[in-house]
Design an enzyme around this catalytic site. Structure first.
Site, PDB file in Angstrom:
ATOM      1  N   GLU A 212     -27.574  19.594  -0.502  1.00 25.54           N
ATOM      2  CA  GLU A 212     -26.417  19.054  -0.224  1.00 25.54           C
ATOM      3  C   GLU A 212     -25.676  18.009  -0.992  1.00 25.54           C
ATOM      4  O   GLU A 212     -26.468  17.178  -2.484  1.00 25.54           O
ATOM      5  CB  GLU A 212     -26.849  18.481   1.172  1.00 25.54           C
TER       6      GLU A 212
ATOM      7  N   GLU B 103     -23.193   5.495   5.282  1.00 21.14           N
ATOM      8  CA  GLU B 103     -24.457   5.172   3.560  1.00 21.14           C
ATOM      9  C   GLU B 103     -24.968   4.194   4.032  1.00 21.14           C
ATOM     10  O   GLU B 103     -23.783   3.308   4.376  1.00 21.14           O
ATOM     11  CB  GLU B 103     -23.797   6.127   2.627  1.00 21.14           C
TER      12      GLU B 103
END
Lengths: 420, 277, 420, 277
Positions: D43, D54
């Site tokens: 990824e 995040e």
């Protein structure tokens, strides 16, 4: 002009004609609504000032004190305190009288800012006298006054505080008495000021009385208000004075102690009603903090707005006659009450106002001494507390004083100890 | 009454100083210098903590005097210690008079004042409307009560004051508070005109600082002149500069003499019809 | 949940169940008044918040601009701005939903203080995320939040400003979504936030519409409100949207210039409606300040409350359809308007609010350029300006910015150049 | 589809790094090290200025990458410059996809991604409700669209996601945001149980930081593990300490190997009935 032995007009002769002229205007415009003055005043209080202010049930305080506690929200008036009620009234009256200039004195700056706002609104020049030392301590208020277009005249004589500013304003008035009105900030001074300022502030109790009827179907058992000069006090009491079923409590600043240091000429409190004696100051006979010779003592309170050595003559009289009960709350109790109201009700009160809440805690709080039961009973089941002003102006003091005193319910102040 | 007598032989010069400014001993010397300079009456200030009728000059004198320990009790001692023969008028605020002794009214203060030889009072924050108790005590002990008449005092108010006044009337030369000025106000003339029908000496004060002023005022018909701030300025300057009290006293005497001579000169120039009868 | 192409729910999957739950609660309690929620909310707005706020005729502004200028006085709401309308609504809704904890983010601190007040009033724990840099710049607001019993969590990631605080609050919500409600402070974010916040703020236009009828017997020709995220804007417009005779003006922060520095990723303004482009940020598709790649640009305004790179999706849609006219006022004009309102009306406005008045001056002031006649005519004879907040919070900024820019109508600032 | 193939031979190890963190050249080296360490899919993060999903670790990586000049255009060059053979998934926020090219939708971005050899997308701020345009573009160019399933995702929502997903489903191990943890959440087990009926590989991410974690997760039935923050921590530490990129790459390879081995070990301990068919 007299309240029992109190009141009167103890002023220099040069001012007497102006005071007679003012008294005449007071009777015509305020008492008799000539030219619709009072209608104009009330409309401006509503639209410019934000009245009526709510009578709010304080849910968490009601629970804490085991009775219905309602707050009269003068902190929501434009400018953040009841002060505008009076300033707007007097500046408007000055316009009706054809005066062309406004002067006022201010200590902590609250009355000065209210007057400056009213003068901007009513388009009349304004000069505010303020002690140099107070100017340095209250810079945000100084800035506000200037933003509103007022001149702020620093007074450097003596210690540069409120008393010197009062003298300087009297001096200006004595010099320019023909075109100038002096807006006194509380129910003090020579007649007609104590009556007139009370009448302008009486809108507080007029509203509260109606709201109590609407919301509770009856009059309150008690009304509590802090008392310095006494303008919010008289405003909160005026319409209840005839209601015998409603007890009235004037909460004075107990300062650090009620003991007096005669030697130094210092009363470390502002409890004129509780500890003062009769005398003549700033135009009226009333209760004063004075030494045995009659020299006025330096007063003290954590709240600069209560820090005054006298009190309104009518309030002194109401205490003498027993209609009003004078009590007091010391600096520590007031600060604690400041934090408690902020935390429990989301209302940061002025330090002045916090004194009123300190009394509730003192007699009806969970840690109240057993011998306060009677006082707590006297408060009854339905108590109105006058929230005379908001605390934004006191944030710096609150930090400083809280840190010094180590108030246990306060939030951690460490990061603020250098100030804001 | 003795105060009125001081106007008998021509215009009276009435200087003011705050008792105890800047200290007890110097102040005695300064007051005595005023008599040497020609004072006919002396106004002695008993300092009050909130002198709202005073300008900055006298306000600062009050602060100095209080700091040097002046109190009503000390003030009476001060009067007893003074070696002057002209009449003394006590100028103070009503609260000190009211609170003295048993705290129940002006009588004890007046009694004590009479006892030490004071002849009268000027109380700037006591208008005629509130003066009955003090008036009665003064009558009882044979003291005069001087009132101030302002440029704005007219009609009924003036009448009421003139009914109460004794000794002399203090004619306020202009609006405002005490303080030396460089010119003389036109307001003085119209005030004197309004007062001409009353048969009591008219002493003009507020802003007189030189012999020329004094001359001009007396020429306009004043029976006396009252001078405070110009003299206090000399005390203040001497104190600030650390000058010897004897030197300061000489300066006071010099200015007093100039003022007195100005007043005399003014009297000599008056048209006959304005003479007091 | 969509306004034309704008709006939607662009959020991490972990939050979707909470957003669905919130949407369900929004429909039940807010739209359908289940359990009397809206009645409770309105009563608290009245008693705790001080509503209704006046619609005040501004005498001196009316004269200056040659038309009737009325002020909707949201500056008088408890806390000093319209922010409480929304914060109180959401915190109350969270209580009805059984949530046990409130979180919020704040930039300048206004939304944080409003949320902290509401949480104290409603007795629910509250944590506010605030960038470390903002904490240092807005210490009085930080102190206020703490006084009201809220935790203030400093966010140190990145530049330590609003955007980092938003991310951190999202993170907290994603972690504690089951018992926590995230009080978003404007008409932004995923559905139902833009609709729900609008509905809570709509009380502004609901009152103003009624007051206009009562006082002027008709609807205003124009309503002017400043626009950052757009909550006071949508609140002031909502009930007028269907009234075709009333023009609506959203005044954005023109900052120092509308030119963009793509290289530095900086838009020295906050004019998303005027200069922004379509994109997806913080949960919704709307107009954004972004570079050609879609990275969000740093925005700027003299008013920290307008300093946001996006705008509410409904407002963006109303501008696209032409119902709302987007205009802008630069930093200098806003500061001048700040001083003008303070001097002429005795009301010190928030710097956000000053932008709305800046537009009036721009098109209808004595120095308006000749080619603004048409815009001035469009405003009509009866203009309502939303006074979204008071300026006490902005005193420090006003000093600094006024001094830097040399605003000619400002009072002499020399003595304040070191701050308050 | 190629992503699903990566799960064919046992549990897939799917590491994440932000492209361009802390700079273009080092980042190429780091990503290649992941393949050496046993990555089955990688990824690659394309940094967005507002990474709301995040945790702080990856947020800081995003900041470093943006500061080093990473843009969508550079990202595609980066993918072309990469010398790896495992499939690449682009992880980014929807605004960058939406705005690329003619600013009118996701198609230009997907076309370009397909062109440089990207096999799929993870878009953390794009729930199934808003994903139709991107799904269509992915279908057109033959790319997979990976969705995240959270512990709170149930019922209808889960159904909707599972209809849209392809390649693999990203099983969020716990509530919150990305970030390395020291223990494995129980929420993982129940999430995997809820997903067992769907025939798509389940890769678990959020908080996996060691071989032991990996082993435990795969033993519980995961078809793959996704590891981001633990690897980004190595990049961040190397950057802060000024370490040689080669050394940092070695550390990444070492942790990658540990994680991969943990996953393999977990698979070997699985009871027969939990094997994918």
């Amino acid at each position: 002009g007299k309240f029992g032995d109190y009141g009167g007009q103890y002023v220099p002769e040069a001012l007497m004609p102006a005071i007679e002229e003012l008294n005449d205007a007071y009777e015509r415009y305020v008492l008799n609504n000539e030219d619709g003055f009072m209608d104009d005043f009330r409309a401006r209080l509503r639209d410019f000032g934000g009245r009526p202010t709510p009578l709010q049930r304080a849910g968490r305080l009601s629970k804490r004190y085991g009775r219905e506690v309602y707050l009269k929200r003068e902190d929501l008036v434009h400018g953040g305190a009841h002060k505008l009620n009076n300033a707007l009234g007097q500046v408007l009256l000055a316009k009706y009288m054809g005066k062309e200039r406004i002067i006022a004195e201010t200590g902590a700056g609250q009355h000065g800012t209210a007057t400056a706002m009213a003068c901007a609104h009513l388009d009349i020049p304004c000069e505010i006298y303020m002690g140099k030392r107070d100017i340095n301590r209250q810079r945000p208020n100084v800035f506000r006054m200037k933003l509103n277009g007022s001149e702020v005249n620093p007074v450097t004589v003596g210690r540069g505080t409120l008393k010197e500013a009062i003298s300087e304003t009297m001096r200006d008035w004595a010099t320019n008495v023909e075109d100038t009105h002096y807006v006194i900030g509380s129910v003090v001074g020579p007649h007609p000021f104590p009556s007139m300022v009370r009448d302008f502030q009486a809108v507080i109790s007029e509203e509260a009385r109606t709201q109590a009827h609407e919301q509770m179907g009856r009059l309150p058992d008690a009304v509590i208000a802090c008392a310095g000069g006494g303008s919010n006090t008289m405003g909160a009491f005026a319409e209840f004075v005839e209601d015998d079923e409603t007890s009235l409590y004037a909460v004075e600043a107990g300062g650090s102690t009620l003991e007096v240091d005669e030697e130094a000429g210092v009363a470390p409190n502002s409890a004129s009603l509780t500890t003062g004696s009769e005398g003549i100051l700033h135009g009226a006979r009333t209760l004063l903090l004075q030494d045995r010779d009659g020299q006025i003592m330096e007063s003290h309170s954590v709240s600069s707005g209560l820090d005054y050595a006298g009190v309104g003559p009518e309030l002194a009289h109401l205490v003498d006659t027993g209609r009003v009960t004078a009590v007091n709350v010391d600096d520590d109790e007031a600060l604690t009450a400041f934090h408690r109201l902020s935390q429990l009700e989301g209302i940061i009160p002025a330090l002045e106002t916090a004194h009123a809440f300190g009394y509730l805690e003192q007699v009806a709080g969970p840690d109240a001494p057993a011998d306060s039961d009677e006082e707590a009973d006297d408060l009854g089941e339905f108590v109105v507390v006058n929230v005379s002003g908001r605390g934004d102006k006191d944030l710096e003091s609150a930090i400083e004083e809280t840190y010094e005193r180590d108030i246990d319910i306060a939030p951690n102040m460490d990061e603020f100890t250098g100030g804001l | 009454m003795s105060l009125e007598d001081a106007f008998a032989d021509g215009p009276a010069f009435i200087p003011y100083l705050a008792a105890g400014d800047p200290d007890y001993e110097s102040s005695l010397e300064y007051v005595e210098a005023l008599e040497r300079g020609g004072a006919d009456i002396i106004e002695l200030g008993l300092p009050f903590s909130e002198p709202v009728a005073e300008g900055p000059t006298i306000q600062n004198a009050v602060v100095r005097s209080l700091e040097s320990g002046m109190t009503p009790t000390r003030f009476f001692e001060f009067v007893e210690d003074l070696d002057v023969s002209v009449p003394l008028v006590c100028m103070t605020y009503y609260n000190l008079i009211y609170r003295y002794g048993d705290n129940s009214g002006p009588r004890p203060f007046v009694e004590k004042a009479a006892d030490v030889g004071i002849e009268g009072f000027v109380v700037p924050d006591l208008p005629a409307e509130e003066s009955d108790p003090l008036r009665e005590a003064c009558d009882e002990f044979g003291l005069d009560l001087v009132f101030i008449v302002a440029p704005t005092t007219r009609g009924e108010r003036l009448e009421r004051i003139m009914q109460q006044v004794s000794g002399y009337v203090y004619v306020q030369a202009r609006l405002g508070t005490t303080g030396a000025q460089t010119s003389v106000s036109d307001q003085t003339d119209s005030s004197l005109a309004r007062l001409s029908e009353y048969d009591v000496p008219k002493a003009v004060g507020f802003g007189i600082s030189s012999g020329d002023h004094a001359e001009r005022i007396v020429r306009s018909g004043a029976d006396g002149i009252i001078v405070g701030s110009a003299l206090v300025d000399i005390v203040a300057a001497g104190h600030e500069d650390g000058d010897d009290p004897g030197t300061v006293a000489d300066r006071l005497e010099t200015l007093a003499r100039e003022l007195k001579e100005g007043a005399l000169s003014g009297a000599s120039q008056r048209p006959p019809h304005s003479e007091r009868t």
